[in-house]
Design an enzyme around this catalytic site. Sequence first.
Site, PDB file in Angstrom:
ATOM      1  N   GLU A   1      13.315 110.228 -64.459  1.00 49.58           N
ATOM      2  CA  GLU A   1      12.028 110.115 -65.121  1.00 49.58           C
ATOM      3  C   GLU A   1      10.984 110.363 -64.041  1.00 49.58           C
ATOM      4  O   GLU A   1      11.033 109.692 -63.007  1.00 49.58           O
ATOM      5  CB  GLU A   1      11.894 108.672 -65.621  1.00 49.58           C
TER       6      GLU A   1
ATOM      7  N   ARG B   1      25.874 100.744 -60.592  1.00 49.12           N
ATOM      8  CA  ARG B   1      24.783 101.249 -59.770  1.00 49.12           C
ATOM      9  C   ARG B   1      24.995 100.853 -58.313  1.00 49.12           C
ATOM     10  O   ARG B   1      25.729  99.913 -57.999  1.00 49.12           O
ATOM     11  CB  ARG B   1      23.425 100.785 -60.283  1.00 49.12           C
TER      12      ARG B   1
ATOM     13  N   LYS C   1      12.251 101.282 -58.751  1.00 47.75           N
ATOM     14  CA  LYS C   1      10.957 101.944 -58.582  1.00 47.75           C
ATOM     15  C   LYS C   1       9.805 100.958 -58.679  1.00 47.75           C
ATOM     16  O   LYS C   1       8.828 101.064 -57.956  1.00 47.75           O
ATOM     17  CB  LYS C   1      10.795 102.998 -59.681  1.00 47.75           C
TER      18      LYS C   1
HETATM   19  P1  ATP Z   1      14.659 102.444 -61.353  1.00 50.73           P
HETATM   20  O1  ATP Z   1      15.529 101.332 -61.833  1.00 50.73           O
HETATM   21  O2  ATP Z   1      14.453 102.480 -59.891  1.00 50.73           O
HETATM   22  O3  ATP Z   1      13.376 102.597 -62.126  1.00 50.73           O
HETATM   23  P2  ATP Z   1      15.739 104.398 -63.031  1.00 50.73           P
HETATM   24  O4  ATP Z   1      17.147 104.304 -63.390  1.00 50.73           O
HETATM   25  O5  ATP Z   1      14.763 103.936 -64.057  1.00 50.73           O
HETATM   26  O6  ATP Z   1      15.521 103.734 -61.638  1.00 50.73           O
HETATM   27  P3  ATP Z   1      15.515 107.174 -63.464  1.00 50.73           P
HETATM   28  O7  ATP Z   1      14.541 108.140 -62.975  1.00 50.73           O
HETATM   29  O8  ATP Z   1      15.543 106.862 -64.924  1.00 50.73           O
HETATM   30  O9  ATP Z   1      15.303 105.847 -62.640  1.00 50.73           O
HETATM   31  O10 ATP Z   1      16.977 107.512 -62.957  1.00 50.73           O
HETATM   32  C1  ATP Z   1      17.526 108.783 -62.822  1.00 50.73           C
HETATM   33  C2  ATP Z   1      19.010 108.618 -62.647  1.00 50.73           C
HETATM   34  O11 ATP Z   1      19.297 107.905 -61.457  1.00 50.73           O
HETATM   35  C3  ATP Z   1      19.619 107.845 -63.785  1.00 50.73           C
HETATM   36  O12 ATP Z   1      20.729 108.574 -64.275  1.00 50.73           O
HETATM   37  C4  ATP Z   1      20.028 106.539 -63.175  1.00 50.73           C
HETATM   38  O13 ATP Z   1      21.185 106.054 -63.759  1.00 50.73           O
HETATM   39  C5  ATP Z   1      20.261 106.917 -61.706  1.00 50.73           C
HETATM   40  N1  ATP Z   1      20.068 105.763 -60.821  1.00 50.73           N
HETATM   41  C6  ATP Z   1      18.938 105.063 -60.620  1.00 50.73           C
HETATM   42  N2  ATP Z   1      19.153 104.038 -59.764  1.00 50.73           N
HETATM   43  C7  ATP Z   1      20.462 104.094 -59.414  1.00 50.73           C
HETATM   44  C8  ATP Z   1      21.309 103.304 -58.552  1.00 50.73           C
HETATM   45  N3  ATP Z   1      20.842 102.247 -57.876  1.00 50.73           N
HETATM   46  N4  ATP Z   1      22.601 103.676 -58.416  1.00 50.73           N
HETATM   47  C9  ATP Z   1      23.076 104.739 -59.082  1.00 50.73           C
HETATM   48  N5  ATP Z   1      22.340 105.514 -59.904  1.00 50.73           N
HETATM   49  C10 ATP Z   1      21.050 105.202 -60.082  1.00 50.73           C
HETATM   50 MG    MG Z   2      14.863 104.688 -66.007  1.00 52.92          MG
END
Ligand code: ATP
Ligand code: MG
Length: 626
Positions: free
Chosen positions: A71, A314, A324
């Site tokens: 995102e 994760r 984030k």
């Molecule tokens: P945050 O929790 O930091 O806001 P998010 O998952 O909302 O992260 P996105 O931009 O939606 O951020 O994530 C893009 C991809 O990265 C998704 O497929 C998510 O599953 C993966 N991702 C995010 N954080 C992790 C993590 N700690 N370990 C593995 N994959 C991750």
């Molecule tokens: Mg997300």
Amino acid sequence: MNTSTTPESAAPVQGEGAETKPSNFLRQAIEHDLAQGTYAQRRWGGSPGDGAHHAAGMADPAPVRMRFPPEPNGYLHLGHAKSIWLNFSLAQAYGGACHLRFDDTNPEKEEQEYVDSIRELVRWLGYDTGYADVPGQPGVVQPHLYFASDYFDFMYRAAEYLIEAGHAYVDEQTPEQMRANRGDFGTPGVNSPWRDRSPAENLARFREMRDGQHPDGSMVLRAKIDMASPNINMRDPAIYRIRRATHHNTGDKWCIYPMYTFAHPIEDALEQITHSFCTLEFEDQRPFYDWLLERLCEGGLLQSPPPRQYEFARLNLTHVITSKRRLRQLVEEGHVDGWDDPRMPTLAGLRRRGYTPEALKLFCERSGISKAGGWIDYSALEGALRDVLDPVAPRALAVLDPLKLELTNWDALFGAGHLEPCQAPLNPHDEAAGQRQFTLGRESWIEREDFMAVPSKGFRRLYPPHTGGDGQPKEGNQVRLKYGYVVQCTGFEQDADGRVTKVLAEVIPDTKSGTPGADSVKVKGVIGWVGAHDGAAAEFRLYERLFQAEHPGQAELAEELNPHSLHVAHGYVEAGLRQALQAEGAEPRPWQFERLGYFVRDRHSPADAPELVLNRACGLKDGWKA
Ligand code: ATP
Ligand code: MG
């Protein structure tokens, strides 16, 4: 989730071939589908699209398709690196394709700045993400860059289809009523009074929503599934909402936007993704993912078979935050100096700190892929960096906490102003890298800690003649100036406060490194030095972990932060380094400063600044031995 786990101590990974990697459940799922030919009949229209678009295309040259779907509402962090690595490297390993897709269906939080930064860092990690979508040969990873907001028209069409097929309805309950009627884990939900309107009535209402005839939040479109489902996500989830917001891509075209749970499966399906990997918190969404895509396949809107979702744990790293929202808080509250502060676990911060794409990928690989959450120890991250840098990083001498050393017999031995040429391998693991040249003169900088006026037991570096603990006179110590002469300490000078200001020593003739006499005097200590006549002044930024809490994110930031995460030192580096850093251009590379650790030029500071600015990426496991 509170147990620390040591990462699998896998042997260093070589090559990118599927056969050299340890297996895991995601690889097994892929291999199962390849063996069964699950997706073998699928066609690819050359770009994302509906069932008809793909049916008119070629046999899909990619046997598997994966995607990394960020995102664009923040900067990439270490957790994303794991996801990027996982998706791109698995696609690569099986000769498939991996798409970079911006999941930009939420109009409120997204910005171009994030899109640009994400693209840049995915490319930096080594995964190309250009716009070109050249129909290629199997086995060739093609660049694919897509935006989910380009699919709004299809999503709207899919919503109308669900309404017409009796699978969706417009609900006019208030958000409070909806929440109350959803039930909870023990209690089934209650059907909405609007649930049984006819498809025609629902369609008319939904079009009014689209046409801006109803205020934000006054009604939503819901999937009609089962209000008594034990999985709350299946209790008629909302799929479209009214939100008057300008979208960075579609502007004011829409005042209704799809919900994430509705949009994401459709994005995967339009792009012909075969294996959709996400983190464990989406496990409960999988039944809806499958339900939705089955309905749309039934209706002929999508090609069968649809993608499938697989969840993995994760990445959690001790002393590190990967959220984030929390990272934004660190920046906004001024705990760090921006998103790319070298202490930040953002990819921009890690790059500025001196992490290389190879090191991050090795770390991801070693952290493994599993279904069980756990915490990886922070040392695994530094370990991967050292393992990657040690064979390739060029070496140099540096002094972080300088103290002047004067060789008092220099002029008498060699003549006033004499500079003795010295050389050292640029990289001891790589003979072809050649030698670096520098000179030794009457005055040098040495580390303050390499001198003790009264040596403690076992201290083998410089100390002057003194009276020992046994009351007997002791001689000043002899040490080698690395790559130079053996010198013997004869005394020191101090200021009124007793602080040592200069160390005095004499050169022992004919002991220079690399000459036949080098071994004529045996010494137990070797110290680093930089010529006082030509050393380049440098600011060293030494970082410690940003969080003292082992599992941060559970208390107030201020309580968890390490107040001593940055220490700044001023010293000197080997004269030739300045030129070498200038030659590196925009992408500084890490150097090993012997005995001190790996350092990289700070990318915000020019290589021709009067004082170089160097970030310490990490320390060395071992100092050098004599
Ligand atoms: P945050 O929790 O930091 O806001 P998010 O998952 O909302 O992260 P996105 O931009 O939606 O951020 O994530 C893009 C991809 O990265 C998704 O497929 C998510 O599953 C993966 N991702 C995010 N954080 C992790 C993590 N700690 N370990 C593995 N994959 C991750
Ligand atoms: Mg997300």
